[in-house]
Design an enzyme around this catalytic site. Structure first.
Site, mmCIF file in Angstrom:
data_model
loop_
_atom_site.group_PDB
_atom_site.id
_atom_site.type_symbol
_atom_site.label_atom_id
_atom_site.label_comp_id
_atom_site.label_asym_id
_atom_site.label_seq_id
_atom_site.Cartn_x
_atom_site.Cartn_y
_atom_site.Cartn_z
ATOM 1 N N GLU A 36 23.301 67.936 23.004
ATOM 2 C CA GLU A 36 22.659 66.821 24.098
ATOM 3 C C GLU A 36 21.673 67.426 24.925
ATOM 4 O O GLU A 36 21.964 68.832 25.214
ATOM 5 C CB GLU A 36 23.764 66.110 24.815
ATOM 6 N N CYS A 52 25.576 72.185 34.142
ATOM 7 C CA CYS A 52 25.119 72.637 33.123
ATOM 8 C C CYS A 52 24.529 73.910 33.138
ATOM 9 O O CYS A 52 24.865 74.958 32.513
ATOM 10 C CB CYS A 52 24.157 71.874 32.221
ATOM 11 N N LYS A 103 26.932 76.826 34.096
ATOM 12 C CA LYS A 103 28.020 77.271 33.522
ATOM 13 C C LYS A 103 27.259 77.824 32.143
ATOM 14 O O LYS A 103 27.946 78.715 31.378
ATOM 15 C CB LYS A 103 28.747 76.071 32.884
HETATM 16 C C1 UDX Z 1 19.965 70.124 32.652
HETATM 17 C C2 UDX Z 1 18.948 69.923 31.419
HETATM 18 O O1 UDX Z 1 17.849 69.564 32.220
HETATM 19 C C3 UDX Z 1 19.474 69.181 30.352
HETATM 20 O O2 UDX Z 1 18.403 68.942 29.377
HETATM 21 C C4 UDX Z 1 20.765 69.689 29.955
HETATM 22 O O3 UDX Z 1 21.089 69.165 28.790
HETATM 23 C C5 UDX Z 1 21.751 69.467 31.131
HETATM 24 O O4 UDX Z 1 21.194 70.446 32.216
HETATM 25 P P1 UDX Z 1 20.856 68.537 34.860
HETATM 26 O O5 UDX Z 1 21.953 69.307 35.070
HETATM 27 O O6 UDX Z 1 21.369 67.015 34.774
HETATM 28 O O7 UDX Z 1 20.138 68.740 33.210
HETATM 29 O O8 UDX Z 1 19.625 68.558 35.913
HETATM 30 P P2 UDX Z 1 18.133 68.850 35.685
HETATM 31 O O9 UDX Z 1 17.194 67.720 36.183
HETATM 32 O O10 UDX Z 1 17.803 69.661 34.644
HETATM 33 O O11 UDX Z 1 18.140 69.834 37.071
HETATM 34 C C6 UDX Z 1 19.129 71.269 37.362
HETATM 35 C C7 UDX Z 1 18.729 71.591 38.754
HETATM 36 O O12 UDX Z 1 17.633 72.595 38.651
HETATM 37 C C8 UDX Z 1 18.929 70.911 39.849
HETATM 38 O O13 UDX Z 1 19.864 71.344 40.655
HETATM 39 C C9 UDX Z 1 17.496 70.631 40.337
HETATM 40 O O14 UDX Z 1 17.377 70.490 41.779
HETATM 41 C C10 UDX Z 1 17.114 72.079 39.735
HETATM 42 N N1 UDX Z 1 15.466 72.280 39.954
HETATM 43 C C11 UDX Z 1 14.840 71.461 38.528
HETATM 44 C C12 UDX Z 1 14.884 72.907 40.527
HETATM 45 O O15 UDX Z 1 15.135 73.629 41.609
HETATM 46 N N2 UDX Z 1 13.155 72.913 40.450
HETATM 47 C C13 UDX Z 1 12.662 72.286 39.343
HETATM 48 O O16 UDX Z 1 11.673 72.299 39.260
HETATM 49 C C14 UDX Z 1 13.644 71.526 38.369
#
Ligand code: UDX
Length: 434
Positions: free
Chosen positions: A155, A264, A267
């Site tokens: 996923e 995610c 980890k």
């Molecule tokens: C992520 C992946 O996007 C997804 O495809 C995967 O399957 C699971 O992990 P998620 O952890 O839900 O999803 O959050 P995401 O929106 O990707 O953001 C992750 C982190 O990165 C957040 O803490 C966010 O604040 C940070 N982030 C994101 C930044 O600091 N800068 C960015 O430009 C984008």
């Protein structure tokens, strides 16, 4: 001739984010879906129509599919498994001592095997290291004579956008070798948009790890450039915008700030580092990505200290946004935890504010005072510290805030505010690289 019926009998093991979203979406497509969850408390919550976490749209989707009896939830493998055609493994694979802990995978595989009656396709959706399928196959072979087909369909859903990402992903990766299994899984996913990628299960698993390591690499890269911009008075947003216009780079995941958290990225980076060490490779880029991310917290806290004229001791600081990102109540690896712990250690009085995550935050932040209303929290405060960029905080009334705060200080950990506008109102502002 139709090889497979349009609607199938599916079982989803695990009622977490991935399991519930997968179950709800496939039920909505008309399949009959049973979710197996061993946590009785979670089953009770779900049977009362309550989702154990905040995910926009999920509660409604689950409720409507439970109502039409396309979706049901049970703790009984015995009840769910015998009739199933496809079983999705959606259990957690947290890191334990740096490596992916697959104990939930193996225990659920054993329970599936003990209850199998007919040939079935088992799809691993959980994030697991390459090579896991063969180990899983051995557990099946030890426990049952029933034939199974194994596949890996990772996923890529983001919390807060989980349904949208499941319905409209960039790609559906189907890792399988058997032709009928591939056809069956392509059919099952036919109402889902996005590109299709068919490959080996091992490649599918590696695609997931590599993607979840590359995206945070972009973030840490942007944060490193922001550190230089900060010194030269250059605006990181302009730099990243110009960089992202190059199609080969792309504009996403280049927002500088406090860095990444969540269930995610941290980890999966640890698991990939473990994997690379196990083959004798020093994945130094990834180590630097992790270090850069951790360093952002210190960098930001130092900015807060200088905004407070050298010490935060006794200062009332309002931290806006606690969850690891907006639109979720998930506190796992949230940057707020690290910022708040550091500030409290330095003697600050922290008021923690979040529109949704307080019920989760109280479990991990014992010393803070909690607020839902930012204006309540900001009364008499010495500083506003923006950590998570909820929409609620983007258009705050700073004229009003200037009147109620004791000192007009804004530390913006996600670069959502306009420096000039705030300075005109009399605030002292610090962002990250802007
Ligand atoms: C992520 C992946 O996007 C997804 O495809 C995967 O399957 C699971 O992990 P998620 O952890 O839900 O999803 O959050 P995401 O929106 O990707 O953001 C992750 C982190 O990165 C957040 O803490 C966010 O604040 C940070 N982030 C994101 C930044 O600091 N800068 C960015 O430009 C984008």
């Amino acid at each position: 001739m139709l090889l497979f019926r349009l609607s199938m009998k599916l079982v989803v093991i695990g009622a977490g984010y991935v399991g519930l979203v997968t179950a709800a979406v496939f039920a909505q497509f008309g399949n009959s879906v049973i979710v197996v969850e061993i946590d009785k408390n979670r089953i009770r919550q779900l049977s009362e129509g309550k989702i154990p976490f905040f995910e926009p749209g999920l509660e409604e989707l689950i409720k409507s599919n439970v109502k039409t009896e396309r979706l049901s939830i049970t703790d009984s493998y015995q009840k769910a498994i015998p009739q199933s055609e496809i079983i999705f493994l959606c259990v957690g694979t947290p890191t334990k001592n740096g490596r992916a802990d697959l104990s939930s995978i193996y225990s659920s595989v054993k329970s599936i095997a003990e209850n199998l009656k007919n040939k079935v396709t088992v799809v691993i959706k959980s994030t697991v290291p390459p090579g896991t399928n063969e180990k899983v196959r051995k557990v099946f072979e030890k426990t049952t004579k029933v034939e199974i087909e194994l596949a890996s369909v990772p996923e890529f859903l983001r919390e807060g956008k989980a349904i949208e990402d499941t319905l409209h992903p960039y790609r559906v990766v189907i890792g399988a070798r058997n032709k009928d299994t591939i056809k069956k899984l392509l059919k099952l996913h036919q109402k889902i948009s996005g590109k299709r990628m068919v490959c080996s299960p091992e490649s599918a698993q590696m695609i997931k790890y590599a993607s979840n390591a590359f995206l945070p690499s972009k973030i840490s890269f942007a944060n490193s450039i922001a550190r230089i911009c900060d010194n030269f008075g250059i605006n990181i947003e302009e730099v990243m915008k110009g960089m992202g216009m190059d199609k080969r780079i792309g504009p996403d995941f280049l927002n500088a700030g406090l860095g990444y958290g969540g269930s995610c990225f941290p980890k999966d980076i640890d698991a990939l580092l473990y994997l690379s060490e196990s083959v004798g490779y020093d994945f130094s880029i990834l180590k630097a990505v992790k270090k850069t991310n951790n360093d952002q917290v210190d960098f930001f806290v130092n900015k807060i200290i200088s905004l407070c004229s050298g010490s935060v001791k006794g200062k009332i600081l309002v931290v806006l946004g606690l969850s690891f990102k907006p639109n979720t109540s998930d506190m796992r690896e949230a940057r707020s935890l690290y910022v708040i712990h550091r500030l409290q250690k330095l003697g600050a009085v922290v008021r923690a504010c979040d529109p949704v995550a307080i019920s989760e935050a109280v479990k991990v932040l014992c010393k803070a005072d909690f607020y839902v209303d930012p204006y309540e929290a900001l009364k008499g405060a010495d500083g506003l510290v923006l950590v998570t960029e909820w929409d609620e905080y983007k258009n705050l009334d700073f004229v009003k805030i200037k009147k109620i705060m004791k000192s007009p200080i804004v530390a913006d950990g996600r670069n959502i505010y306009n420096r000039e506008g705030l300075e005109k109102l009399g605030f002292t502002y610090e962002g990250i690289g802007k």
